[in-house]
Design an enzyme around this catalytic site. Structure first.
Site, short mmCIF file in Angstrom:
data_model
loop_
_atom_site.label_atom_id
_atom_site.label_comp_id
_atom_site.label_asym_id
_atom_site.label_seq_id
_atom_site.Cartn_x
_atom_site.Cartn_y
_atom_site.Cartn_z
N ASP A 226 0.84 -1.20 0.00
CA ASP A 226 0.00 0.00 0.00
C ASP A 226 0.88 1.24 0.00
O ASP A 226 1.23 1.79 1.04
CB ASP A 226 -0.98 0.00 1.17
CG ASP A 226 -2.14 -0.97 0.94
OD1 ASP A 226 -2.16 -1.64 -0.11
OD2 ASP A 226 -3.01 -1.06 1.81
N HIS A 374 -10.07 -6.16 8.50
CA HIS A 374 -9.33 -7.22 7.80
C HIS A 374 -9.13 -8.49 8.64
O HIS A 374 -8.23 -9.29 8.37
CB HIS A 374 -7.99 -6.71 7.29
CG HIS A 374 -8.08 -5.45 6.49
ND1 HIS A 374 -8.86 -5.35 5.35
CD2 HIS A 374 -7.54 -4.21 6.67
CE1 HIS A 374 -8.77 -4.12 4.86
NE2 HIS A 374 -7.98 -3.40 5.64
N HIS A 401 -1.43 -3.66 5.97
CA HIS A 401 -2.87 -3.78 5.71
C HIS A 401 -3.76 -3.24 6.82
O HIS A 401 -4.67 -2.47 6.57
CB HIS A 401 -3.21 -5.24 5.40
CG HIS A 401 -4.46 -5.44 4.62
ND1 HIS A 401 -4.86 -4.57 3.63
CD2 HIS A 401 -5.42 -6.41 4.66
CE1 HIS A 401 -5.99 -5.01 3.09
NE2 HIS A 401 -6.35 -6.11 3.69
#
Length: 538
Positions: A226, A374, A401
């Site tokens: 990311d 998540h 994440h």
């Protein structure tokens, strides 16, 4: 006599504690674990500044002219004797009518050497462009500048090299930069400091993270996915903290690709000198025409895929001194019949722990997270690969994440295990999406199992636990015993491998002074206790 012996035993115990304090400076070690789970309450006064840097910020603006190099970066090849130099020349185009630049029109050349002058070595490489195209009226297409990748070979270990990149025939060469090669692979040689950061983005929080990280003078940066969050934008540059909330009716998930160029410029002062290794994240998927994905990610960065026997930029390996790093892809097929799994088997089988005692794996979505965001999203990847990594004795796992920090006790299959790896989720780099705050063990916050699988990969593997304190449940009713420490804040981590058995891990919060540790522990290997039991490859 009994009293005398008791005093002796107590005295020996105290001396042992003092010895440990002198050796480790009072820092705990995994030998003392497993530790009682700790949750640091959210500091309500700290929100940081999760606002993207505007295109008017000098740090993201183009400072070169013509075809002079910009967005310069260094990345590692498989061993110390080779690195990649990457850069971009020419300007990107965005709009309805775009005409890609010709990659063959500009040479890809690096002059380098151990002296600033003369630089006696020369290497040539490859160049390419990529486009982000949308088959819908009103969306703006993008085509990149010319991206160059040049591999420098026959380098000496632990050595500073100076370099310039570009095309000397124009002339359009960069300023002089430098990098330091990794140590040779032996159980006695390690880079001093490895920085680990994830879910970075390009916000004022990101800026604080990079300032703190740079102050720790790392030899290598591991970016666990990311990167710039270009996919939080429409192609016209309109953005939102929550794309699906603000733009539910877009015909395709749009991106604003110039954010990648802004990120490359912002990061150049660091990664033109300190090598950076990339891991794919979900924000790099970036769908476009003809179902193409990951175009920017696979084009802009160099990966030691071929050197490590991989056919993909999503999974590869490399050595840094006595550490063997394995990078895995959480968004590419990973089951036992798939290429990634077969490559992983072969790569693990080749690792010589007498040469590289430390085995570290990294991918983006964590297997062990206790945050609602998540939670158990990558369970199918865990089911497919955890046994293999455990059999080969992986020491540490780094993930991103989840926008918080969490470190596990040594764990395998949700069970405390002295030979399992320490899992560290460090997706707290500072991006503009919201921080993860809610835990699944908080009352009423256990998610519906059917809502947990990753939307891109699909599949369902997360069932109720069958043993332990959470048997028969999908979530624990208290912080799980495998979770040693968790905290919602922004920051980065530094790994300092001291020798073949001891590594110091330090997590730094952005709101603290540069030299203050938020979480710190010695991760200790026990090779005589935790024997590697690899499967025989047929």
């Amino acid at each position: 006599m009994a009293l005398h012996l008791g005093k002796i035993v107590v005295g020996v115990f105290i001396m042992r504690i003092l010895d440990l304090f002198q050796v480790y400076g009072g820092i705990p070690t995994t030998l003392e674990g497993p530790f009682k789970p700790v949750t640091v309450p959210l500091d309500e006064s700290f929100r940081g500044n999760a606002i993207d840097l505007p295109d008017s910020d000098p740090r993201v603006q183009r400072k070169v002219s013509g075809f002079e190099p910009e967005q310069i970066s260094v990345s590692l090849s498989y061993n110390y004797d080779s690195v990649w130099i990457s850069w971009i020349t020419g300007e990107f185009q965005i709009g309805k009518s775009i005409k890609p630049l010709n990659p063959q029109s500009i040479a890809s050349i690096v002059h380098y050497g151990k002296l600033r002058f003369p630089m006696i070595h020369k290497a040539t490489g490859e160049s390419l462009i990529y486009s982000q195209l949308y088959p819908f009226e009103g969306l703006r297409n993008y085509t990149s500048g010319i991206i160059h990748h040049v591999r420098l070979a026959a380098l000496e270990p632990n050595t500073i090299y100076y370099y310039r990149c570009g095309d000397p025939s124009i002339p359009a060469m960069s300023e002089i930069y430098y990098f330091k090669t990794m140590p040779i692979s032996t159980p006695k040689s390690y880079p001093s400091r490895i920085a680990v950061v994830g879910d970075l983005g390009l916000t004022y929080n990101s800026s604080s993270t990079i300032e703190h990280l740079t102050s720790n003078r790392p030899d290598l940066v591991l970016m666990v996915g990311d990167v710039c969050y270009a996919n939080l934008y429409l192609t016209n540059g309109t953005s939102s903290d929550c794309y699906s909330c603000s733009f539910p009716d877009t015909p395709i998930h749009e991106t604003y690709q110039p954010r990648w160029d802004y990120w490359g410029r912002f990061m150049q002062p660091l990664i033109s000198k300190v090598p950076i290794m990339m891991v794919q994240g979900n924000h790099e998927i970036e769908e476009q025409a003809q179902n193409r994905t990951f175009a920017s990610y696979t084009s802009r960065f160099a990966f030691p895929s071929k050197e490590s026997g991989s056919s993909s930029a999503f999974y590869y390996s490399f050595n840094t001194g006595g550490i063997h790093f394995i990078v895995l892809g959480g968004y590419v097929a990973y089951n036992k019949s798939d290429d990634q799994y077969k490559w992983l088997q072969k790569d693990l089988a080749k690792v010589n722990r007498e040469v590289t005692p430390w085995l570290i794996a990294t991918w983006h979505p964590p297997w062990y997270t206790t945050y609602r965001a998540h939670y158990r999203e990558a369970e199918c990847m865990k089911v497919a690969m955890e046994d293999l990594l455990y059999q080969y004795g992986v020491d540490i796992v780094f993930n991103g994440h989840v926008h918080a920090y969490e470190r596990s006790n040594r764990v395998y299959n949700y069970t405390l295990d002295p030979c399992g790896p320490v899992h560290i989720a460090i997706g707290d780099g500072g991006n503009r999406e919201k921080m993860a705050i809610t835990h699944t063990d908080d009352p009423g916050n256990c998610p519906e199992p059917s809502a947990t699988p990753d939307q891109f990969m699909g599949g369902f593997c997360a069932y109720n636990f069958t043993s332990g304190s959470a048997a028969g449940k999908f979530c624990w009713d208290r912080q799980p015993e495998y979770s040693a420490y968790r905290e919602t804040s922004f920051g980065h981590g530094i790994l300092e491998v001291k020798n073949e058995t001891h590594a110091l891990w330090t997590w730094h919060r952005n709101q603290d002074m540069y030299n203050k540790a938020g979480d710190q522990i010695y991760i200790v290997r026990q090779p005589e206790r935790c024997l590697v039991r690899p499967k025989v490859l047929l």
